[in-house]
Structure formats: C-alpha cells, structure tokens
Design a protein around this motif. Structure first.
Motif, PDB file in Angstrom:
ATOM      1  N   VAL A 241      23.242  39.167  44.157  1.00 53.78           N
ATOM      2  CA  VAL A 241      23.257  37.747  43.772  1.00 53.78           C
ATOM      3  C   VAL A 241      23.276  37.613  42.255  1.00 53.78           C
ATOM      4  CG1 VAL A 241      21.949  35.594  43.816  1.00 53.78           C
ATOM      5  CG2 VAL A 241      22.111  36.991  45.888  1.00 53.78           C
ATOM      6  N   GLY A 242      22.487  38.470  41.553  1.00 53.65           N
ATOM      7  CA  GLY A 242      22.472  38.408  40.099  1.00 53.65           C
ATOM      8  C   GLY A 242      23.831  38.686  39.494  1.00 53.65           C
ATOM      9  N   SER A 246      26.249  35.780  37.507  1.00 56.29           N
ATOM     10  CA  SER A 246      26.512  35.958  36.077  1.00 56.29           C
ATOM     11  C   SER A 246      27.933  36.431  35.802  1.00 56.29           C
ATOM     12  CB  SER A 246      25.520  36.963  35.480  1.00 56.29           C
ATOM     13  OG  SER A 246      25.589  38.211  36.142  1.00 56.29           O
ATOM     14  N   ALA A 247      28.772  36.510  36.835  1.00 52.73           N
ATOM     15  CA  ALA A 247      30.140  37.022  36.654  1.00 52.73           C
ATOM     16  C   ALA A 247      30.946  36.156  35.705  1.00 52.73           C
ATOM     17  CB  ALA A 247      30.840  37.123  38.013  1.00 52.73           C
ATOM     18  N   TRP A 248      30.642  34.866  35.632  1.00 53.08           N
ATOM     19  CA  TRP A 248      31.365  33.972  34.739  1.00 53.08           C
ATOM     20  C   TRP A 248      31.275  34.422  33.277  1.00 53.08           C
ATOM     21  CZ3 TRP A 248      28.392  31.689  30.946  1.00 53.08           C
ATOM     22  CH2 TRP A 248      27.012  31.721  31.150  1.00 53.08           C
ATOM     23  N   VAL A 632      41.220  32.446  28.550  1.00 52.74           N
ATOM     24  CA  VAL A 632      41.188  31.486  29.657  1.00 52.74           C
ATOM     25  C   VAL A 632      41.427  32.160  31.002  1.00 52.74           C
ATOM     26  CG1 VAL A 632      42.358  29.490  30.660  1.00 52.74           C
ATOM     27  CG2 VAL A 632      41.747  29.492  28.233  1.00 52.74           C
ATOM     28  N   PRO A 633      42.407  33.066  31.141  1.00 56.29           N
ATOM     29  CA  PRO A 633      42.582  33.714  32.457  1.00 56.29           C
ATOM     30  C   PRO A 633      41.341  34.493  32.884  1.00 56.29           C
ATOM     31  CG  PRO A 633      44.524  34.048  31.094  1.00 56.29           C
ATOM     32  CD  PRO A 633      43.472  33.459  30.206  1.00 56.29           C
ATOM     33  N   GLN A 634      40.728  35.227  31.955  1.00 60.25           N
ATOM     34  CA  GLN A 634      39.531  35.998  32.305  1.00 60.25           C
ATOM     35  C   GLN A 634      38.362  35.085  32.635  1.00 60.25           C
ATOM     36  OE1 GLN A 634      41.469  36.490  29.660  1.00 60.25           O
ATOM     37  NE2 GLN A 634      42.359  38.506  30.011  1.00 60.25           N
ATOM     38  N   GLN A 635      38.262  33.968  31.914  1.00 66.73           N
ATOM     39  CA  GLN A 635      37.204  33.007  32.220  1.00 66.73           C
ATOM     40  C   GLN A 635      37.375  32.451  33.639  1.00 66.73           C
ATOM     41  OE1 GLN A 635      37.764  30.476  28.656  1.00 66.73           O
ATOM     42  NE2 GLN A 635      35.547  30.560  28.465  1.00 66.73           N
ATOM     43  N   ARG A 636      38.610  32.110  33.975  1.00 65.84           N
ATOM     44  CA  ARG A 636      38.858  31.570  35.312  1.00 65.84           C
ATOM     45  C   ARG A 636      38.526  32.598  36.386  1.00 65.84           C
ATOM     46  NH1 ARG A 636      44.727  28.782  33.921  1.00 65.84           N
ATOM     47  NH2 ARG A 636      43.898  26.885  32.913  1.00 65.84           N
ATOM     48  N   GLN A 637      38.893  33.844  36.126  1.00 67.58           N
ATOM     49  CA  GLN A 637      38.572  34.897  37.095  1.00 67.58           C
ATOM     50  C   GLN A 637      37.070  35.065  37.240  1.00 67.58           C
ATOM     51  OE1 GLN A 637      40.636  38.245  35.419  1.00 67.58           O
ATOM     52  NE2 GLN A 637      42.664  37.337  35.758  1.00 67.58           N
ATOM     53  N   GLY A 638      36.336  34.993  36.124  1.00 68.25           N
ATOM     54  CA  GLY A 638      34.886  35.118  36.181  1.00 68.25           C
ATOM     55  C   GLY A 638      34.243  33.988  36.962  1.00 68.25           C
ATOM     56  N   TRP A 639      34.678  32.756  36.682  1.00 67.18           N
ATOM     57  CA  TRP A 639      34.132  31.613  37.428  1.00 67.18           C
ATOM     58  C   TRP A 639      34.508  31.689  38.906  1.00 67.18           C
ATOM     59  CZ3 TRP A 639      30.259  28.887  36.085  1.00 67.18           C
ATOM     60  CH2 TRP A 639      29.995  28.592  34.746  1.00 67.18           C
ATOM     61  N   LEU A 640      35.728  32.128  39.181  1.00 67.89           N
ATOM     62  CA  LEU A 640      36.144  32.253  40.573  1.00 67.89           C
ATOM     63  C   LEU A 640      35.290  33.294  41.295  1.00 67.89           C
ATOM     64  CD1 LEU A 640      38.168  31.359  42.727  1.00 67.89           C
ATOM     65  CD2 LEU A 640      39.679  33.212  41.960  1.00 67.89           C
ATOM     66  N   ALA A 641      35.010  34.406  40.605  1.00 68.20           N
ATOM     67  CA  ALA A 641      34.159  35.432  41.209  1.00 68.20           C
ATOM     68  C   ALA A 641      32.765  34.882  41.486  1.00 68.20           C
ATOM     69  CB  ALA A 641      34.081  36.654  40.293  1.00 68.20           C
ATOM     70  N   SER A 642      32.227  34.111  40.557  1.00 72.62           N
ATOM     71  CA  SER A 642      30.897  33.533  40.761  1.00 72.62           C
ATOM     72  C   SER A 642      30.901  32.540  41.923  1.00 72.62           C
ATOM     73  CB  SER A 642      30.420  32.835  39.483  1.00 72.62           C
ATOM     74  OG  SER A 642      30.050  33.786  38.501  1.00 72.62           O
ATOM     75  N   LEU A 643      31.910  31.673  41.973  1.00 71.55           N
ATOM     76  CA  LEU A 643      31.941  30.646  43.016  1.00 71.55           C
ATOM     77  C   LEU A 643      32.187  31.254  44.399  1.00 71.55           C
ATOM     78  CD1 LEU A 643      33.957  27.884  41.124  1.00 71.55           C
ATOM     79  CD2 LEU A 643      31.503  27.897  41.632  1.00 71.55           C
ATOM     80  N   LEU A 644      33.201  32.124  44.493  1.00 69.20           N
ATOM     81  CA  LEU A 644      33.489  32.733  45.796  1.00 69.20           C
ATOM     82  C   LEU A 644      32.366  33.662  46.239  1.00 69.20           C
ATOM     83  CD1 LEU A 644      37.303  33.556  45.534  1.00 69.20           C
ATOM     84  CD2 LEU A 644      36.196  31.666  46.735  1.00 69.20           C
ATOM     85  N   GLY A 645      31.852  34.446  45.288  1.00 67.68           N
ATOM     86  CA  GLY A 645      30.742  35.329  45.627  1.00 67.68           C
ATOM     87  C   GLY A 645      29.528  34.556  46.074  1.00 67.68           C
ATOM     88  N   LEU A 647      29.529  31.550  47.441  1.00 67.72           N
ATOM     89  CA  LEU A 647      29.812  30.979  48.750  1.00 67.72           C
ATOM     90  C   LEU A 647      29.637  32.014  49.853  1.00 67.72           C
ATOM     91  CD1 LEU A 647      30.834  28.615  50.462  1.00 67.72           C
ATOM     92  CD2 LEU A 647      33.177  29.385  49.983  1.00 67.72           C
ATOM     93  N   LEU A 648      30.137  33.227  49.629  1.00 64.20           N
ATOM     94  CA  LEU A 648      29.996  34.282  50.634  1.00 64.20           C
ATOM     95  C   LEU A 648      28.536  34.645  50.864  1.00 64.20           C
ATOM     96  CD1 LEU A 648      32.976  36.630  49.651  1.00 64.20           C
ATOM     97  CD2 LEU A 648      32.806  35.122  51.650  1.00 64.20           C
ATOM     98  N   LEU A 649      27.765  34.656  49.802  1.00 66.05           N
ATOM     99  CA  LEU A 649      26.347  34.977  49.935  1.00 66.05           C
ATOM    100  C   LEU A 649      25.624  33.902  50.736  1.00 66.05           C
ATOM    101  CD1 LEU A 649      25.568  36.343  46.357  1.00 66.05           C
ATOM    102  CD2 LEU A 649      25.546  37.641  48.487  1.00 66.05           C
ATOM    103  N   VAL A 650      25.937  32.645  50.456  1.00 65.92           N
ATOM    104  CA  VAL A 650      25.294  31.550  51.206  1.00 65.92           C
ATOM    105  C   VAL A 650      25.671  31.618  52.674  1.00 65.92           C
ATOM    106  CG1 VAL A 650      25.220  29.060  51.499  1.00 65.92           C
ATOM    107  CG2 VAL A 650      25.058  30.040  49.215  1.00 65.92           C
ATOM    108  N   LEU A 651      26.980  31.822  52.951  1.00 65.69           N
ATOM    109  CA  LEU A 651      27.411  31.910  54.345  1.00 65.69           C
ATOM    110  C   LEU A 651      26.780  33.112  55.044  1.00 65.69           C
ATOM    111  CD1 LEU A 651      31.206  31.031  53.975  1.00 65.69           C
ATOM    112  CD2 LEU A 651      29.369  29.567  54.851  1.00 65.69           C
ATOM    113  N   GLY A 652      26.724  34.247  54.334  1.00 66.43           N
ATOM    114  CA  GLY A 652      26.124  35.425  54.937  1.00 66.43           C
ATOM    115  C   GLY A 652      24.651  35.240  55.206  1.00 66.43           C
TER     116      GLY A 652
END
Length: 992
Positions: A241-242, A246-248, A632-645, A647-652
């Motif tokens: 979770v940590g 913090s992936a963003w 900007v591309p790396q920032q978007r990837q970081g935020w996407l990793a945080s959001l998707l990760g 979401l998966l943690l909450v669902l799991g």
C-alpha cells in the motif's frame, strides 16, 4: 470494581499525557517567535515552500518540476528531495496570514507534538503491558534528544524531512501494531491506514521509510509461530500500500537515480558510538554543530541505556511482542556502526547507498520505547522496596533530563534574534536588485567560518527568491549531475575558491563572500571587483565578459534568450546561437527529461563531463535552439499507478472474507526457513565485504581544479608558491587583464619563475600569452635556481610545449626543500611579452591531498577537505585535515597511483600552511606504498622554505614504481585536540 480501576487509570494516563504535551510546547516555545528558525537547514524548507507557493504552482499547477533558481537549474522535489513536508507546509499557507515560514513551523510543531502521542499509542497497542508503560513512552521520547532524534532534529538541526520521519515512522508502527492485534474486519482498515502512512513517509523521507520497514518486518516476524503467516502477510500489505500510494512521486523520480552520488555515506567511529551508548551521552547530547550554541554535552541519558537493557531483557525473557523492538534497536545500531563492522549486513538491500550513521534515529526510537518499558517493569515490580527505589531513581533521572533539555531548548533561535545580520541581508538584496548583472548567476559562499549566524544556508537559498537571480550552487547535492561535479570540488560546503576558475563555465557573475580567505583571493584577482560590503558579507562583480547560457569549443554568440515555465512543472528555453561549432554546451543541469530541437528537428542530449547539457548541432552558423524539460508523461504514469493500485487494493481487501488474510497455521519449520533463507541471501551478498567503491566522505575524494603543474599568472594563484613552479613577485609587473584573462609582464630577463624539474624523464614547459611586438623572437632562459647562473637559452613559441634540455636540468642544483632540481626560468624579451599561464609537463606523478579517499576500516573517522587558514593560500584552496587525537584511532586515506614499473621514485609531501601556531596541532603522517613503509613525518616545524616561500616540500623516502601501486597515508597525533594534517600533495618524482 475492575472497570472502575481501569477508568481511573485511563483518566490518569490522559492527564499525564496532557502534561507531557504542555511540556513539549514549553520546549518548543521559541518556535512561536517572529521569523524563521535560525539553524542549519530550516531556511531550505522555507525556500522550497515559498518557491512552490509563490512561483512554481501559479506558473505550472504542479507540485514538482524544473527549478531554474538553484544549482544551474535543479529538478525540484524529485529523487532525494521528497515533497511531503513542503506540500504539507504549502497547504498551511492556504490559511490567511500563514506564509511559508509559518507553514513549515506549523508542520514541524505538529510533528513534534505528535511524537509523544504516537509513542503513547504504540505502547498502548500491547495488551499485556505495565500500566505506566504508555505514559513513560511519551515521557522518554520527549525528554531525551540526540543530534538525530527529537528537539534538535526538529528545531535546531533543521533537517525537517528527516525530523518528520520520526512521527511518521512511529505512526506506521502504531497502526501496524493495532492491525496485528485486531481481527480481520478492523485490521483491514488499520492495514490500509498503516500503508497510507507508510506512503506518506516514503514521500517525505526515504531513509526513514527504510527504517520503518525494518520495524514492520521485526514486529511481523517476532512472535508466536502459529500466526506468523498472517503477520507476515499483513506486513507485506503495508509495504505494498505504501509503494502504491507514493508512486505518484517515486515513479517520475526513477529516471534521476542512474548516477552515483559523489557523497552518500556518513559514519562515525564505531568505538565512540558504542561508548556514547554506554555512558548515555548518545541520548542526551548534541556533539557537533556549525555553531557553538548547537553543541551540548550530557550523560544524563545513562538512565536510557540502563532502562532499555532492563526492558530488552524482560521482553526477551517473557517472549513479549516488544521483542521485535530489540531486533529493531540491534539492527539500527549495526547499521550505524558502518561498513567496517557490517559483515553480512553489507548485503542488505541498498546498503552501499545508505547514510549509515543516520540509523541512530532508528536505534533511538526503539531504545527509548524499550527504556520506557523497562522503567515501567521496575516501578510496578512485585517487590515494594524495588518499586520504591526504582520510582525515586527514575524520578530523579527524569528531573535531571528535564533540566538538561529545557536548557538546550533555550539555545533555539529565530531570525529576529539577529537584527544586524537581517539588516545586512536586506541591504544586500537591495544592492543586488539594482546592480547585479542579469541574467548571470550568483555564487554564495557557505559561511562556515562564522561564529554564529541566522543560518549557514540563508543567503544561498533566499537570494534567488528575493532577487530573481539564479544561484550556481545546489540545494541538495545528490540530486543532479552538475551538483555532483560541484560537490566533488568542495563548492557546496568547504571550498569556494575553485569557482573563480569555473565562474565562466557556470555563468557566475556575482560572488557573495563571507570568509576572509575568499575575500582575499577575490581582491587579488583583477577579474572581480568589490561592489558592496557590510559586516561579514561582501559582494563582488565580474569585470570581464558577459553572461551567457551557452558555450562551445569555437566562438559562440547568444543573440536571443527566452525562458518560461510550462504546465505540469516543465521549463522552456528558446535560444538563438551563432557558431560554427558542432557541439554546444547549455549551462543547465543535464537531465533525461530534456528534449532539444533546432528548427523543429530533434537533437540528442547528453551530459557533459561536468554534468551540464550538451547538444550536437547540425551544420550551419545560426541555430534556433528549443529546449523543453518535461516529465508530464512520467507524472501521469505515476498517478495512474497510484490510482489503479489503490483501486485494486480496495477491491482485494473488500473481497476478503473469513478471519484471516491467509491461513496462519503454517508448517512449524516455515518461519525459521524464511528467516534462514533471508539471512543466507544477505550473507552471500555481503561475503566480499562492502564494495571497493564505497569510501566515507566524498566517494572518490575531491576532484582537482588546478594541478601542481600550472601557474595562473596574474591571479591570486601566482602567490601559491607551494607548486612545482612559482613566480618571483618582484620580477613581474602588477596584475592586469589581457583579453579578459589575468596576466602579468616580466620586468627582467633574469629569473622570473622557479620550476621543479625532475632529473629523469620528460620535462616540457608551455607558456600561454601574447607578444606585444609581432617581430619579437622570445627565448626561454634557464638558470641555476641557487646561484642564478645562466645554463642555456632555447627558442619559445607561445602555446606550444617546449622540451627542456636534459643538460640544462642537470646543471641545476638539488635543494633541500624542493623535489628534483631547482631550475630558474626567464624570458629574453620581457617588455614584449604578456603571460597569463605557464604549464609544466613532466614524468613526476602528483597525488593531491584532496583526492585521497577515506578508508572504511580505520575506526570510522574521516579526513576532511577544508579551506585552510584565513589569508593563507592553499593549493586548490583545500587542505586535508583529520579528526585524530591522542584518544582516537589512526585515520587512513589511500589512492591508486599508476607508476612506471621498476622506475625509482622519490616520494615528497607538500606541507602547505606550515605556520608556527600550528606546530603542536599537526598530525604525524606515515606513508606506505603497496604496504611497505616509505617514510614518515612527525609534523613539520616552521621553516622559511626556498627563497622565502612558506609552503614546504618534505622528502619522505624512495620507492619503486608499479602500474597498480597504492599510496596510503595514516595520520596519528598525541595532541588532546584534533590535528591538522597539512597534507597538500604527494609527489612521486623519478630519479636516476
């Protein structure tokens, strides 16, 4: 009845905790004074917050990106400068009336008050515990403070990111403990909270996150084996979770970690660390500081050592869950002792990149809580006499600790305590805004020679924000390639003088100087003039050239410069350059996020040797260069990793049913097997010991800005007579500028320069300058250095190496205080010649003192590269000094030296700044080559040297060369105080 007693106890706990918080407010009372905290690094965080709030966010709507103001441009809040603290401070700035100073103060105060609360909560998370344990945990973390924990860390040291790591680490441990104690329903939410807190810690201070992970692992592993699987799974969930939350931040930062920092290690003598624990001074002293008011010595912390021993033994004997903290404290100490004592620990993840002594913070946190546990055990012991004696002893010790820390809190200062210095800074800002050359950069000296000050970082961090001028020095030295280059030359902290020779390269047009030594060399260099001076602060302006953001091997003109911030944190330069050069250096930090183009065609970017941005230009003479820094591309990837990760943690987590995350009934041998496999893996990695690339202090020693073999005629360095050649001042004109270079004219055809010429091997002389008379035919005139007799005369072509005839060199004498032979040099056409540089090429091999590397196995002490005495010129502006005294272990430094196999060499040492007042403070030095002692010196008595020169060459002995030779120098001293080594350079000169 039991419920009533429990209620009374809880009331007493909360009242006592309230008293502790009031005490902490009293200790932090100076925080409420006007102005920023006057310390080492607090102003750094204020500057970051101010830059974010007032400039970066309004222009980019991003929380990190490119910062043009510092270190030839600096990636802002990336890699090793996590944004957590600054973002929290900036959030407080949204409250009306709370500016950057108030924001940082508010965050630090909240962290300071949270620390005892979290220690209290962590102690309460253990069901089987003494009743007084939680309150005592809060008391101990409040009353005991070392240089890496507590009061000083928050309000005097100013390392606010690391300071905030303390409460966040405790918060992770507390929430994880609760998650281990509770059933799966509530545990899910506490695990989520613990993971989010861990993510905040990663985004605030990565080293503290490493420490927190050690605690989580220990708390998960130690305990009954029948639930080991579940505990390990919950610990892994916290880490996952940590990382996700913090992936963003860390995902965009990954591209910046591909270079090895110049300085990433920190170690103190293991023996002194162990002794400080034994006598308690580690927990109640602040032994070092830039200013004397920081330093405090006390052994009242002996109560911590004693009570922690009781707590650790009790926890281990009872197999209490607190045994995990015994493991944490042990590992914290082991890390802090450094590589010389690491053994298999050197195989731990990222071990080579750790600031090892920083793990005293981990040791302190675990030890203070164990001390509280041990104290609670004793004062609630079954024996009435033991209870009474323990309570009296503990109360006395805590009262003494209270007196000590209240006294230490009075040493906290704010900027309003320095009205004269504040006024000086205001006047300096006003002068710079009116007179400083734009868009040229400024370089602010690190003012370590001051007895006391607002902050050693004040001008360097605030001048760019107050003036809009860019600063050439760096904020955080590990953060970028050019910063590494400057750090390796001492330009961050210790040695401002090389910037005189690098100023054009880094576009520096203004110096801010504090030390008499730097002012002295600026006064002696015609390229700089004094523009403003008040108190201890002086500002100098360049007298030659103009500011330019570009440089090339051929002439280059910058006819247009435009720059602006971009959405998402980026930055843009539009440059029009006129040059026929193929390669162009742009004087900004190289970064993989740069994109370059000319007339729409993409260009490849790469770092220069000194970490600046280099481009390969297409054919032509006029180029419109577009530079854009964006992540900007790396920032978007970081935020996407945080959001998707997330979401998966909450669902799991929501999908889990039943009592456990995974079955806890593991086979009996599972946990021992896991621990054993981990230990074996770490041990195998650490079998070879620490990497040969690890050395304390600077990784490979300082880089040498000027060699022993170059004489810069006309600048301050022409008085630096401790070289292989030096001028005779009376034989030269006053300093002058010639084509923007400092130069002089010889006044006589007699001896003007003394050179040290080897009696074997090559010796060439190159003279740079120009002829005032095109028809003149200059010759070098070579003299006997002792008598002045003319030996021979050879034609001279300026800028071309001229080999010195062997018969002339052999006719020169050997002298006591100079290697090789003393050869006098003059010029046959002095009135027609202007000289700016003389270079001597020979087969001697020089090892500069600042380039020597600190060893790991000499007890942990560091030889240090320092600017030397005020007003005394040292080679490269740096001397090697060592913290060695009669009570310390010897300190050793070494360096590989490529020598000719079988060639005999004399070994000479240059003892610069050998002044009489240092006679009792010089270290003895033992010189060995490939393990064989060549000779030693017991310090050097004051001596007039050759021709009245103060620096001295001292002959050490003879050795035989090898291409893979290693020079080692070991320092010892019988003085009670730390010694000066005065080792400026070592020279291997060939002999017949």
């Amino acid at each position: 009845m039991a419920d009533e007693a429990r209620t009374r106890l809880e009331r007493w706990e909360w009242v006592a905790l309230g008293v502790v918080l009031v005490l902490d407010l009293v200790l932090a009372r100076r925080v409420f004074g006007a102005g920023f905290m006057a310390d080492n690094d607090f102003i750094t965080h204020v500057a970051w917050t101010q830059y974010l709030v007032e400039e970066h966010w309004p222009a980019t709507h991003a929380v990190f990106g490119w910062n043009p103001h510092h270190g030839t441009g600096l990636p802002f809040l990336l890699y090793n400068t996590p944004p957590g603290l600054v973002l929290a401070s900036a959030a407080l700035c949204l409250i009306p009336g709370v500016g950057p100073v108030g924001g940082v103060k508010g965050v630090l105060l909240a962290g300071w008050l949270a620390t005892p609360l979290l220690a209290f909560g962590f102690a309460r998370s253990f069901r089987e515990r003494p009743a007084t344990f939680p309150v005592l945990a809060a008391v101990f973390v409040s009353l005991f403070s070392s240089e890496l924990f507590g009061l000083e860390f928050f309000f005097k040291n100013g390392m606010a990111n690391a300071a905030m790591g303390i409460p966040l680490m405790l918060a992770v441990w507390w929430s994880f403990r609760v998650a281990l104690r509770d059933g799966i329903g509530r545990a899910r939410w506490m695990l989520l909270l613990s993971g989010v807190l861990y993510g905040l810690l990663i985004a605030t201070h990565v080293t503290s996150a490493y420490m927190a992970a050690i605690g989580v692992v220990a708390l998960a592993v130690v305990g009954s084996q029948d639930q080991a699987g579940e505990r390990i799974a919950r610990g892994a969930a916290v880490g996952l979770v940590g990382l996700v939350t913090s992936a963003w931040w860390w995902w965009p930062s990954l591209a910046l970690v591909d270079h090895a920092p110049a300085a990433f290690t920190w170690i103190r003598s293991p023996s002194s660390t162990l002794w400080a624990i034994a006598d308690g001074s580690l927990w109640s002293s602040y032994p070092v500081g830039f200013f004397e008011r920081f330093v405090a010595h006390s052994k009242v912390g002996i109560i911590v050592t004693l009570m922690a021993a009781v707590g650790a033994l009790t926890a281990l004997r009872q197999r209490h869950a607190l045994s995990g903290l015994v493991v944490v404290a042990s590992l914290g100490l082991w890390f802090a002792l450094g590589p010389a004592a690491a053994g298999p620990l050197s195989g731990a993840p990222l071990y080579e990149n750790l600031l090892w002594y920083r793990f005293i913070t981990l040791l302190s946190a675990a030890t203070l809580i164990l001390a509280a546990y041990g104290s609670a055990v004793l004062i609630e012991a079954p024996s009435k006499r033991l209870r009474l004696g323990s309570r009296i002893g503990l109360a006395s010790a805590l009262l003494a600790a209270l007196v000590v820390i209240v006294g230490r809190s009075s040493a906290i200062r704010v900027s309003t305590d320095y009205p004269a210095e504040s006024q000086e800074f205001t006047e300096l800002v006003g002068w710079m805004n009116e007179h400083a050359e734009r868009p040229g950069r400024i370089y602010s000296e690190f003012p370590r020679d001051l007895d006391d000050a607002i902050s050693v970082n004040h001008s360097r961090h605030m001048l760019p924000l107050e003036t809009g001028l860019d600063e050439a020095a760096v904020w955080i030295y590990e953060n970028n390639h050019a910063g590494q280059h400057l750090m390796a030359r001492g330009l961050l902290w210790d040695n401002a003088r090389p910037m005189l020779w690098l100023a054009e390269r880094y576009d520096v047009r203004t110096f801010v100087a504090y030390s008499p030594g730097l002012k002295h060399v600026l006064d002696d260099d015609p390229r700089w003039r004094l523009g403003w001076s008040r108190g201890q602060t002086s500002a100098y302006q360049a007298t030659t050239g103009v500011a330019s953001l570009v440089e090339a091997e051929l002439p280059v003109a910058l006819s247009h410069r435009e720059e602006s911030a971009l959405p998402g944190g980026g930055y843009r330069y539009a440059l029009r350059v006129n040059t026929e050069a193929e390669r162009l250096t742009v004087k900004v930090n190289y970064s993989p996020f740069w994109q370059a183009s000319v007339q729409g065609s993409a260009l490849a970017t790469e770092p220069s040797a000194d970490g600046l941005l280099e481009l390969t230009l297409p054919p032509g003479t006029e180029h419109d260069v577009e530079l854009e820094w964006t992540l900007v591309p790396q920032q978007r990837q970081g935020w996407l990793a945080s959001l998707l990760g997330g979401l998966l943690l909450v669902l799991g987590s929501s999908a889990l049913r039943g009592d456990r995350l995974i079955p806890s009934a593991l086979p009996p041998a599972t946990l021992p097997a896991l621990l054993g496999a981990t230990a074996v893996l770490i041990g195998v990695r650490g079998l070879g010991g620490p990497s040969d690339d690890i050395h304390t202090g600077l990784r490979d020693g300082m880089a040498v800005t000027r060699g022993l073999d170059t004489l810069n005629v006309g600048s301050y360095s022409d008085l630096n007579n401790g070289q292989l050649l030096f001028l005779l001042p009376d034989a030269w004109s006053e300093r002058q500028l010639d084509s923007d270079q400092p130069a002089r004219q010889p006044l006589t055809d007699g001896m003007a320069v003394i050179a040290s010429a080897p009696e074997a091997g090559l010796a060439q002389l190159t003279v740079e300058g120009r002829l005032l008379d095109d028809e003149a035919s200059p010759h070098l005139r070579l003299f006997s250095g002792r008598t002045g007799d003319l030996l021979c005369e050879v034609p001279l072509e300026l800028g071309t190496p001229k080999e010195l005839p062997a018969e002339c060199i052999n006719g020169a004498p050997r002298v006591e205080r100079m290697p090789g032979r003393a050869l006098g040099i003059g010029f046959s056409t002095p009135s027609a010649l202007v000289v700016d540089q003389i270079h001597l090429t020979q087969d001697s091999v020089a090892v500069h003192g600042e380039s020597l590397r600190n060893q790991l196995d000499d007890g942990g002490a560091d030889a240090h590269y320092f600017v030397g005495l005020d007003g005394v010129y040292a080679h490269n502006g740096a001397l090697l000094t060592v913290p060695v005294n009669a009570d310390s272990s010897p300190v050793s430094v070494d360096r590989s030296v490529p020598l000719v196999h079988g060639q005999r060499y004399e070994l000479w040492a240059l003892m610069a700044c050998a002044e009489p007042e240092l006679a009792g403070l010089r270290a003895s030095m033992r010189f060995t080559v490939d393990g064989s002692e060549v000779g030693q010196t017991d310090g050097v008595d004051a001596h007039p040297g050759l021709l009245g020169v103060t620096p001295m060459w001292v002959r050490i002995g003879e050795t035989t060369g090898d291409p893979h030779s290693t020079l080692e120098v070991t320092f010892t001293s019988e003085s009670e105080d730390n010694a000066w080594a005065d080792l400026d350079a070592v020279l291997f000169t060939p002999v017949n």
